[in-house]
Design a protein around this motif. Structure first.
Motif, PDB file in Angstrom:
ATOM      1  N   GLY A  84       0.804  -1.216   0.000  1.00 56.35           N
ATOM      2  CA  GLY A  84       0.000   0.000   0.000  1.00 56.35           C
ATOM      3  C   GLY A  84       0.834   1.261   0.000  1.00 56.35           C
ATOM      4  O   GLY A  84       0.396   2.299   0.506  1.00 56.35           O
ATOM      5  N   LEU A  85       2.029   1.208  -0.575  1.00 54.11           N
ATOM      6  CA  LEU A  85       2.965   2.336  -0.549  1.00 54.11           C
ATOM      7  C   LEU A  85       3.354   2.775  -1.954  1.00 54.11           C
ATOM      8  O   LEU A  85       3.527   1.946  -2.853  1.00 54.11           O
ATOM      9  N   GLU A  86       3.515   4.090  -2.119  1.00 53.41           N
ATOM     10  CA  GLU A  86       4.022   4.650  -3.362  1.00 53.41           C
ATOM     11  C   GLU A  86       5.546   4.730  -3.285  1.00 53.41           C
ATOM     12  O   GLU A  86       6.122   4.870  -2.203  1.00 53.41           O
ATOM     13  N   ILE A  87       6.192   4.646  -4.435  1.00 58.20           N
ATOM     14  CA  ILE A  87       7.638   4.869  -4.475  1.00 58.20           C
ATOM     15  C   ILE A  87       7.905   6.292  -3.974  1.00 58.20           C
ATOM     16  O   ILE A  87       7.243   7.249  -4.357  1.00 58.20           O
ATOM     17  N   GLY A  88       8.888   6.434  -3.103  1.00 57.83           N
ATOM     18  CA  GLY A  88       9.197   7.728  -2.513  1.00 57.83           C
ATOM     19  C   GLY A  88       8.591   7.920  -1.143  1.00 57.83           C
ATOM     20  O   GLY A  88       8.983   8.838  -0.414  1.00 57.83           O
ATOM     21  N   SER A  89       7.615   7.064  -0.791  1.00 56.04           N
ATOM     22  CA  SER A  89       6.981   7.205   0.525  1.00 56.04           C
ATOM     23  C   SER A  89       7.443   6.135   1.504  1.00 56.04           C
ATOM     24  O   SER A  89       7.067   6.163   2.673  1.00 56.04           O
ATOM     25  N   ILE A  90       8.255   5.192   1.034  1.00 54.27           N
ATOM     26  CA  ILE A  90       8.609   4.014   1.847  1.00 54.27           C
ATOM     27  C   ILE A  90       9.503   4.424   3.017  1.00 54.27           C
ATOM     28  O   ILE A  90      10.574   4.992   2.819  1.00 54.27           O
ATOM     29  N   PRO A  91       9.091   4.125   4.254  1.00 54.79           N
ATOM     30  CA  PRO A  91       9.918   4.471   5.411  1.00 54.79           C
ATOM     31  C   PRO A  91      10.927   3.358   5.702  1.00 54.79           C
ATOM     32  O   PRO A  91      10.737   2.207   5.277  1.00 54.79           O
ATOM     33  N   PRO A  92      11.984   3.656   6.450  1.00 55.49           N
ATOM     34  CA  PRO A  92      13.013   2.648   6.737  1.00 55.49           C
ATOM     35  C   PRO A  92      12.622   1.690   7.865  1.00 55.49           C
ATOM     36  O   PRO A  92      13.478   1.219   8.610  1.00 55.49           O
ATOM     37  N   PHE A  93      11.347   1.391   7.994  1.00 59.34           N
ATOM     38  CA  PHE A  93      10.838   0.491   9.022  1.00 59.34           C
ATOM     39  C   PHE A  93      10.376  -0.800   8.351  1.00 59.34           C
ATOM     40  O   PHE A  93       9.199  -1.159   8.381  1.00 59.34           O
ATOM     41  N   GLY A  94      11.316  -1.507   7.733  1.00 58.64           N
ATOM     42  CA  GLY A  94      10.980  -2.726   7.018  1.00 58.64           C
ATOM     43  C   GLY A  94      10.314  -3.775   7.888  1.00 58.64           C
ATOM     44  O   GLY A  94       9.523  -4.579   7.392  1.00 58.64           O
ATOM     45  N   ARG A  95      10.604  -3.769   9.190  1.00 55.20           N
ATOM     46  CA  ARG A  95      10.012  -4.777  10.085  1.00 55.20           C
ATOM     47  C   ARG A  95       8.492  -4.649  10.145  1.00 55.20           C
ATOM     48  O   ARG A  95       7.790  -5.637  10.334  1.00 55.20           O
ATOM     49  N   LEU A  96       7.970  -3.421   9.970  1.00 58.87           N
ATOM     50  CA  LEU A  96       6.522  -3.237   9.970  1.00 58.87           C
ATOM     51  C   LEU A  96       5.881  -3.896   8.756  1.00 58.87           C
ATOM     52  O   LEU A  96       4.683  -4.172   8.749  1.00 58.87           O
ATOM     53  N   LEU A  97       6.685  -4.129   7.722  1.00 60.61           N
ATOM     54  CA  LEU A  97       6.211  -4.791   6.507  1.00 60.61           C
ATOM     55  C   LEU A  97       6.641  -6.242   6.466  1.00 60.61           C
ATOM     56  O   LEU A  97       6.469  -6.920   5.457  1.00 60.61           O
ATOM     57  N   ASN A  98       7.223  -6.713   7.569  1.00 58.14           N
ATOM     58  CA  ASN A  98       7.768  -8.071   7.676  1.00 58.14           C
ATOM     59  C   ASN A  98       8.852  -8.316   6.630  1.00 58.14           C
ATOM     60  O   ASN A  98       8.936  -9.384   6.014  1.00 58.14           O
ATOM     61  N   LEU A  99       9.701  -7.322   6.446  1.00 55.67           N
ATOM     62  CA  LEU A  99      10.818  -7.433   5.515  1.00 55.67           C
ATOM     63  C   LEU A  99      12.131  -7.483   6.283  1.00 55.67           C
ATOM     64  O   LEU A  99      12.316  -6.744   7.262  1.00 55.67           O
ATOM     65  N   GLU A 100      13.007  -8.349   5.840  1.00 55.97           N
ATOM     66  CA  GLU A 100      14.366  -8.342   6.371  1.00 55.97           C
ATOM     67  C   GLU A 100      14.982  -7.001   6.008  1.00 55.97           C
ATOM     68  O   GLU A 100      14.956  -6.590   4.837  1.00 55.97           O
ATOM     69  N   THR A 101      15.535  -6.292   6.989  1.00 55.07           N
ATOM     70  CA  THR A 101      15.899  -4.891   6.814  1.00 55.07           C
ATOM     71  C   THR A 101      17.397  -4.679   6.989  1.00 55.07           C
ATOM     72  O   THR A 101      17.988  -5.132   7.972  1.00 55.07           O
ATOM     73  N   PHE A 102      17.982  -3.952   6.026  1.00 59.66           N
ATOM     74  CA  PHE A 102      19.423  -3.680   6.018  1.00 59.66           C
ATOM     75  C   PHE A 102      19.643  -2.171   5.991  1.00 59.66           C
ATOM     76  O   PHE A 102      18.960  -1.451   5.262  1.00 59.66           O
ATOM     77  N   PHE A 103      20.616  -1.707   6.796  1.00 58.12           N
ATOM     78  CA  PHE A 103      21.007  -0.291   6.805  1.00 58.12           C
ATOM     79  C   PHE A 103      22.457  -0.179   6.370  1.00 58.12           C
ATOM     80  O   PHE A 103      23.313  -0.939   6.849  1.00 58.12           O
ATOM     81  N   ASP A 104      22.736   0.787   5.486  1.00 56.81           N
ATOM     82  CA  ASP A 104      24.130   1.095   5.187  1.00 56.81           C
ATOM     83  C   ASP A 104      24.770   1.707   6.425  1.00 56.81           C
ATOM     84  O   ASP A 104      24.162   2.555   7.111  1.00 56.81           O
TER      85      ASP A 104
END
Length: 602
Positions: A542-562
């Motif tokens: 339910g997200l547009e490109i450019g609106s995605i926040p760095p809270f991948g866990r809320l989307l159940n995504l494995e999350t990586f930070f530089d």
């Protein structure tokens, strides 16, 4: 009253009145004629509905409705079974009006694995998924037949709750056992050795539990393991002979008894001809072949890389007409404490791995068999012999030279059928994200407003200092930095990728001024990745490109930070909407998200 028959029995009832019961799978239309597809335990059968009023009466039923169908069996070359039902009398035993959450009635489910697992109880009704688990059941049956009939081995049943880790190490689950600490068994290795002292040749299919925080496509936290152990042999390579004959017996059994299921899956079975011996390479030879074929030098490495495993199986197919290859004589330092050291080269061990179609499916070899040698092995691994008192007692009272192997059922199924992910071969998989198929991570949020609300809730709950800014829509990182009044490098660019092999989504976050290093991404995820389609991101999150926040866990995504984000004081990002941003302390963001940190930008 005619008794019920199965879809698979229809061919012997052509021209007769028949009675079937099952689930509505789906409807199909062909001009003015409609077809009802019924599913029972043996397969699918179509019933031809020519009467409009009859069809109108059942047209609003959803897949899963329980039906009773009576009609005449008629030969039909166009039908899957060569037979169809005409003039059907359909009784609706249990009507279902709600559409299922997953389209299991299609030949293949048009969803990714994570979504399929989220709806596993219903998804398992799909024909391809059914085929995998029917084949898996036959793999187990073939293994038992081979061990019982060919090897004259005795099946044993070991405990799953034990007092200490089976093989040492920290990757085991602790459980509270009436106030005492116990562990869930990683394998039944020690028990099958005990049983060699009883019955000489033994086998089992045992659960295993491994608390390894691994997200790779070939690891599970819970699975089933084929075990085999035998005593008295003239040479330890006898174990390799038995392992090879076992695999070939399983493959022959599947070819004979699972032709229909293999056809549903596209006949993927690996090549393991009866007349083609599996080649046997020393670890040193395997490394050299990989180097000669690719120019990649891993000859100083203590293990084989996934790339090397794939290349060695390709070599075996080219030169030996089989997709399986043994790698023997591994370094003692890389094997368990009970591995038998080679007498002329004690830095090496009498152990092997069996590679199949690019994946290691079996480990095994000869075991230490004297009390003194076993104590030596335990101490070399810096473990306490007192934790193995029962196990060590068998060596005080006589153990012959012995050895065996362990082979994971799920990984074997995955490999034989060329599936991409081991979770496809576990009915209800447990891994770091799931227990028996159910997600155990945080709740999943959908849509910009919901995600924005949850982020602000988390920030307030954790007493974080932050600014919530509303602004005009921003289409670029430069626009965002301008309206937030922040530096470009303080902006967090959040990117959702898709694994080319697994189709799994990942989130990578880096400074808005940086570019993503796809080579580093592949190393972090274990597969090559590509940018996810914006339309899929919109549909799935339910997200547009450019609106995605760095809270991948809320989307159940494995999350990586530089890792460069950690060096900034501030972090600024759109919080689910292109018209709203959050500015907060970078250290608070990292503490909240708990991402995997690494160098992912170029």
């Amino acid at each position: 009253m005619s008794s019920r028959i199965l879809a698979s029995e229809l061919s012997s009832h052509v021209g007769q009145e028949v009675h079937l019961k099952g689930w509505l799978n789906n409807f199909r239309s062909l001009g003015k004629i409609n077809f009802l597809i019924l599913r029972d335990r043996s397969g699918l059968i179509q019933a031809v509905i020519e009467n409009k009023e009859d069809f109108k009466r059942i047209a609003d039923l959803q897949p899963g409705s329980i039906l009773s169908v009576r009609g005449k069996a008629k030969a039909s070359p166009q039908a899957e079974l060569g037979v169809e039902i005409i003039d059907p009398k359909i009784d609706v035993l249990i009507p279902i009006r709600e559409a299922p959450p997953v389209e299991y009635y299609k030949p293949t489910i048009p969803s990714d694995l994570e979504y399929i697992l989220d709806h596993r109880p219903i998804a398992l009704r799909n024909r391809c998924l059914q085929a995998v688990f029917k084949i898996q059941a036959e793999i187990v049956h073939a293994y038992r037949l081979f061990m019982h009939d060919e090897m004259r081995a005795v099946e044993y049943f070991a405990p799953n709750i034990i007092g200490a880790s089976s093989e040492g190490g920290a990757e085991f689950f602790n459980v509270d056992y009436f106030g005492y600490t116990a562990t869930l068994a990683q394998s039944s290795q020690l028990y099958k050795q005990i049983m060699v002292g009883v019955n000489e040749r033994v086998f089992a299919l045992m659960p295993f539990f491994r608390a390894e925080p691994s997200h790779t496509p070939r690891h599970l936290s819970e699975g089933k393991q084929f075990e085999f152990e035998m005593g008295f042999f003239d040479h330890w390579h006898t174990i390799l002979d038995i392992q090879e004959n076992c695999i070939k017996a399983i493959v022959r059994h599947l070819e004979t008894h699972c032709a229909k299921e293999l056809e549903v899956l596209g006949n993927p079975l690996v090549k393991a001809p009866s007349h083609s011996p599996f080649p046997r390479l020393t670890f040193e030879e395997a490394q050299e072949i990989f180097y000669q074929r690719t120019g990649i030098d891993e000859r100083g490495e203590p293990d084989l890389s996934p790339h090397a495993e794939r290349e060695l199986c390709a070599w075996a197919l080219e030169h030996h007409h089989t997709e399986l290859v043994f790698v023997i004589d591994w370094k003692t330092s890389k094997r368990p404490f009970y591995a038998y050291p080679k007498e002329d080269h004690p830095e090496l061990s009498n152990t092997f791995d069996l590679l199949c179609a690019g994946t290691e499916i079996t480990s095994g070899g000869q075991r230490r068999h004297t009390y003194e040698s076993m104590i030596e092995g335990i101490l070399l691994k810096k473990m306490d012999p007192a934790n193995f008192a029962d196990y060590l007692s068998i060596f005080r009272y006589g153990m012959p030279p012995h050895g065996g192997f362990g082979m994971g059922l799920e990984r074997l199924t995955m490999t034989l059928l060329r599936l991409r992910n081991i979770r496809e071969t576990s009915l209800f998989p447990s891994d770091p994200k799931r227990i028996a198929g159910n997600r155990i991570k945080a709740r999943i949020f959908f849509g910009g407003e919901n995600i924005r609300g949850e982020i602000i809730h988390l920030l307030k709950q954790k007493s974080c200092t932050f600014q919530h800014i509303q602004h005009q829509p921003t289409m670029t990182s430069e626009d965002s930095a301008r309206v937030r009044n922040t530096r470009l490098e303080e902006g967090v660019k959040s990117i959702i990728l898709r694994g080319k092999s697994s189709k799994k989504n990942y989130q990578f976050n880096l400074p808005a001024s940086a570019k993503l290093d796809m080579k580093a991404v592949a190393e972090a995820t274990g597969e090559k990745c590509e940018f996810e389609d914006p339309a899929v991101i919109k549909e799935r999150f339910g997200l547009e490109i450019g609106s995605i926040p760095p809270f991948g866990r809320l989307l159940n995504l494995e999350t990586f930070f530089d890792e460069t984000l950690e060096r900034n004081t501030q972090a600024a990002f759109n919080c689910g909407l292109t018209t709203e941003s959050i500015v907060m302390l970078a250290k608070d963001l990292i503490e909240l998200v708990q991402p995997t940190l690494g160098k992912f930008s170029s």
